[in-house]
Design a protein around this motif. Structure first.
Motif, mmCIF file in Angstrom:
data_model
loop_
_atom_site.group_PDB
_atom_site.id
_atom_site.type_symbol
_atom_site.label_atom_id
_atom_site.label_comp_id
_atom_site.label_asym_id
_atom_site.label_seq_id
_atom_site.Cartn_x
_atom_site.Cartn_y
_atom_site.Cartn_z
ATOM 1 N N ASN A 123 6.068 -18.366 -9.085
ATOM 2 C CA ASN A 123 6.732 -17.695 -10.194
ATOM 3 C C ASN A 123 6.486 -16.189 -10.109
ATOM 4 N N PRO A 124 7.214 -15.510 -9.251
ATOM 5 C CA PRO A 124 7.006 -14.057 -9.146
ATOM 6 C C PRO A 124 7.464 -13.348 -10.418
ATOM 7 N N ARG A 125 6.806 -12.251 -10.722
ATOM 8 C CA ARG A 125 7.097 -11.474 -11.925
ATOM 9 C C ARG A 125 7.757 -10.155 -11.529
ATOM 10 N N MET A 126 8.782 -9.760 -12.273
ATOM 11 C CA MET A 126 9.461 -8.500 -12.011
ATOM 12 C C MET A 126 8.543 -7.326 -12.355
ATOM 13 N N VAL A 127 8.406 -6.398 -11.416
ATOM 14 C CA VAL A 127 7.578 -5.214 -11.642
ATOM 15 C C VAL A 127 8.392 -3.937 -11.523
ATOM 16 N N GLY A 128 9.700 -4.065 -11.283
ATOM 17 C CA GLY A 128 10.552 -2.885 -11.177
ATOM 18 C C GLY A 128 10.157 -2.007 -9.997
ATOM 19 N N THR A 129 9.957 -0.747 -10.279
ATOM 20 C CA THR A 129 9.592 0.208 -9.219
ATOM 21 C C THR A 129 8.075 0.322 -9.048
ATOM 22 N N GLY A 130 7.335 -0.641 -9.603
ATOM 23 C CA GLY A 130 5.880 -0.588 -9.510
ATOM 24 C C GLY A 130 5.369 -0.610 -8.088
ATOM 25 N N ASN A 131 6.033 -1.399 -7.247
ATOM 26 C CA ASN A 131 5.599 -1.462 -5.844
ATOM 27 C C ASN A 131 5.823 -0.130 -5.132
ATOM 28 N N ILE A 132 6.938 0.521 -5.440
ATOM 29 C CA ILE A 132 7.239 1.797 -4.785
ATOM 30 C C ILE A 132 6.267 2.884 -5.238
ATOM 31 N N THR A 133 6.028 2.969 -6.543
ATOM 32 C CA THR A 133 5.071 3.964 -7.029
ATOM 33 C C THR A 133 3.662 3.670 -6.508
ATOM 34 N N GLY A 134 3.330 2.368 -6.398
ATOM 35 C CA GLY A 134 2.029 2.013 -5.827
ATOM 36 C C GLY A 134 1.920 2.424 -4.366
ATOM 37 N N ALA A 135 3.020 2.275 -3.614
ATOM 38 C CA ALA A 135 3.004 2.667 -2.204
ATOM 39 C C ALA A 135 2.850 4.175 -2.058
#
Length: 298
Positions: free
Chosen positions: A60-72
């Motif tokens: 059950n993946p959860r939507m994080v929006g642009t969280g991955n990009i800002t984290g990168a």
């Protein structure tokens, strides 16, 4: 013949009509949609989630929006990989393969036929061999104990892939990828008028002057095309993983290797997909810049 029909035939050189022409290209469009468009869209979707290889987020993946990009963008390991990728592309492709490929093409232009074929065959062999075979050969050459390079230089004990990982990868990629540049520049030099080269020779122009004033004005478009292709190929090349696996201590971890490590090593598929999207954007920007330069040249 009606005007509409005449106009349709005028716009269709094969005389098939739009519907029949669409029928011919439909299978190719379906394959492109299945194997290119859908995986790209799916990767973008995964990049917007916290999808992982194992655990609750794999179900059950959860939507994080642009969280991955800002984290990168805030990740020092991502910044390190981006910097190493830029160095890898600049020195091994934009400078290395370009210069070495043109030098070989220019030098072999007046060589004997058998010598030209021999050199071209050896250079092409490095290009067409499978990546695993080439990686094994270079590991044998650069080995600390029984490596060929240490034997030739009489420098036993130097672990080239550990002490100089990026330099080793840059030389490796130059050696392997120069064949394409050499072939492209060999074809490009064939369009340079021999009369202009002969005129430059008769007036006493040196090699550099001849290249600057006679050769490069004719092959500038080929230079841009070659630079675009080898830059994109090198930026997405995964072969460095076979030599160093990104080590030691992330010292040779280019972006494709970093994405692999995050996706399969750490299991962060959503994070890796977001970085893949960033790499895609960089590729598109580079391609657009080169295409703009090509249009100006045209």
């Amino acid at each position: 013949m009606p005007a509409k029909r005449r106009a349709g035939h005028a716009s269709d050189s094969a005389g098939l009509g739009r519907m029949r022409a669409l029928g011919f290209v439909a299978p190719a469009l379906v394959l492109i949609a299945i194997f290119l468009v859908f995986p790209a869209l799916w990767s973008i979707y995964i990049g917007l989630t916290d999808y992982t290889l194992t655990g609750p987020s794999s179900v059950n993946p959860r939507m994080v929006g642009t969280g991955n990009i800002t984290g990168a963008l805030a990740d020092p390991l991502f910044g390190n990989s981006l910097w190493l990728t830029l160095l890898f592309v600049l020195f091994s492709a934009v400078l290395g393969q370009n210069i070495l490929g043109f030098a070989l093409a220019w030098t072999l232009r007046g060589a004997k036929r058998w010598l030209r074929r021999l050199v071209e065959g050896l250079v092409l062999l490095a290009w067409i061999l499978p990546s695993t075979v080439v990686a094994y050969l270079w590991i044998a050459v650069l080995d600390r104990d029984g490596g060929t390079l240490n034997a030739l230089l009489n420098t036993p004990g130097i672990a080239w892939l550990v002490e100089y990982p990026m330099a080793s990868l840059i030389v490796f990629n130059m050696w392997r990828g120069t064949a394409f540049s050499m072939l492209l520049y060999s074809s490009a030099l064939a369009v340079v008028p021999p009369s202009q080269l002969e005129t430059a020779r008769m007036v006493g122009a040196g090699t550099l002057s001849t290249l600057r004033d006679v050769v490069f004005p004719h092959i500038r478009g080929h230079v841009l095309t070659n630079t675009l292709l080898i830059s994109l190929w090198t930026a997405n090349d995964f072969t460095p993983f076979l030599l160093t696996a990104g080590g030691p201590n992330h010292a040779s971890e280019t972006l494709p290797v970093f994405i692999y490590q995050q996706a399969l090593g750490s299991g962060l598929l959503g994070y890796a997909s977001a970085i893949s999207f960033l790499l895609l954007l960089v590729n598109l920007i580079v391609a657009l810049v080169y295409l703009r330069l090509l249009r100006r040249r045209a």
